[in-house]
Design a protein around this motif. Structure first.
Motif: not given
Ligand code: RM4
Ligand code: MN
Ligand code: MN
Length: 423
Positions: A109-125
């Motif tokens: 991700a850093a190579q592409h200049g990207l950061a990680f925004d919010a991580v999402n949980s999944n308890t709907f499946q």
């Protein structure tokens, strides 16, 4: 991928026309001196689950070349960012995007200049390897063992997020009921808050928890976090790191979203956004494609409310897209959404706020409307393009995407029948 050298030629061809338009708007409109730099700072996170073709319960029509794994999703967002320099973050959905090698993913991700925004949980499946089912809810479930499993999943999502450098968790629950009588509303609420408290306790000090509400679907009678009031009352019980997240498609028809936004901001409990647009429900259409004036009015409240609190527009709220594309190329759709969001933001920055305040105090309703609509009717595309140009992006990202034949290249590389994870 392949954007670099072509971008220069693309911009060179368009520069004279762009400069004409930019000079024109500067001569016609009073532009705040910091508007371009604010636009440059404003980054919008791309959802990992919107890089493939979305489906409905009636089917799914893939356009081909969809990312097959997290690495390819990051490459797609990197591509968008190379084109517009405004999509510098990706929001992940776990377990769809689980990784056993977070260090490598972070480096990519850093190579592409990207950061990680919010991580999402999944308890709907329910996942294949899962012990207990979420058919009747997760954090609200009548069985403590199911609640515990769902809490544990959220804690794992936080842990994965920490390794990637994310700073927030978004919890969206499908919990609710389909028929009257099925659920004790009060107990469902209390169980949900208790479960959320356990998740909240696992949050690092510099993290935020976003609680996203949604009126209906998949439950069709009641949703336990169904509106901003329910989310707001819950996040207040959790503490200062908990906030409400507004997804534009999660309201009942005709809700005044801009007023909701203004009040949540005033209360210090607005955490962030999932941008999209809709005609009927949670349609997840391109931002600004159906109700661009509403998008502008929301940004008008955001700018007003954030300035009233001295907040940093770019950093103090979470700016994310949440979309699904059934008939468009997902990457083209995302480029359109980012541009629409930037335009609404630019227009909101053009609102003459002192004139508006005066007109309000004089009950000059006509003047109030004129002031807002003057800003909304301003063609700000040259301003957004200028910000992009200064950042090293393309004057026309969508055109460059097509000129480069990116979708065909992706199909050749990944295949015509690939399917990304998501809904
Ligand atoms: C929901 C909601 C959530 C998203 C899921 C996939 O409707 O918008 O934010 O995570 O869809
Ligand atoms: Mn959402
Ligand atoms: Mn949604």
């Amino acid at each position: 991928m392949f954007v670099g050298e072509k971008l220069h030629d693309h911009n060179a061809l368009r520069l004279a026309a762009h400069e004409r338009r930019y000079t024109f708007i500067k001569s016609e409109v009073a532009i705040p001196s910091d508007l371009i730099s604010k636009l440059k700072d404003f980054q919008i996170a791309i959802p990992s689950w919107a890089l493939g073709t979305g489906g409905t319960r009636f089917g799914r029509f893939s356009g081909g070349g969809e990312p097959r794994n997290l690495e390819e999703k990051i490459a797609d967002v990197g591509l968008l960012h190379a084109l517009n320099q405004s999509s510098g973050a990706i929001s992940l959905h776990i377990p769809w995007d689980s990784t056993t090698n977070p260090a490598a993913v972070k480096a990519l991700a850093a190579q592409h200049g990207l950061a990680f925004d919010a991580v999402n949980s999944n308890t709907f499946q329910d996942q294949a390897n899962q012990a207990l089912s979420y058919k009747y809810g997760s954090l609200q479930h009548v069985d403590a063992a199911v609640r515990k499993q769902a809490v544990q999943h959220n804690i794992e999502v936080i842990q994965q997020g920490i390794e990637l450098g994310s700073k927030s968790l978004t919890v969206w629950l499908s919990d609710g009921s389909c028929f009257p009588g099925q659920l004790n509303f009060r107990k469902a609420y209390e169980r949900t808050v208790d479960s959320l408290k356990e998740i909240y306790a696992a949050l690092p000090g510099d993290w935020k928890l976003f609680l996203e509400y949604k009126a209906y679907e998949p439950n069709f009678y009641s949703t336990t976090v169904g509106d901003w009031g329910q989310s707001y009352s819950m996040v207040n019980k959790l503490g200062e790191k908990a906030f409400t997240l507004v997804d534009l498609g999660h309201h009942l028809p005709n809700a005044n979203i801009e007023q909701i936004v203004a009040l949540l901001l005033m209360e210090g409990k607005l955490g962030g956004f999932h941008f999209n647009d809709s005609k009927y429900g949670d349609d997840d259409l391109t931002a600004g494609s159906i109700k661009p004036y509403q998008l502008f009015l929301i940004f008008n409240e955001l700018v007003d409310g954030m300035d009233a609190k001295g907040m940093n527009h770019a950093k103090d709220l979470g700016w994310m897209i949440d979309a699904s594309h059934n008939v468009k190329d997902p990457l083209e759709d995302l480029l359109q959404s980012v541009e629409a969001i930037q335009m609404a933001y630019a227009q909101a920055l053009l609102v003459d706020r002192s004139a508006l305040e005066t007109a309000r105090n004089e009950n000059d309703v006509v003047a109030c409307q004129e002031i807002l609509q003057t800003a909304f009717r301003t063609d700000v595309r040259a301003l957004v393009a200028q910000a992009r140009l200064e950042l090293g992006g393309a004057l026309d990202p969508l055109a460059l995407f097509r000129e480069l034949g990116i979708r065909n290249q992706l199909i050749q590389k990944r295949g015509a029948k690939t399917q990304a994870t998501g809904l």
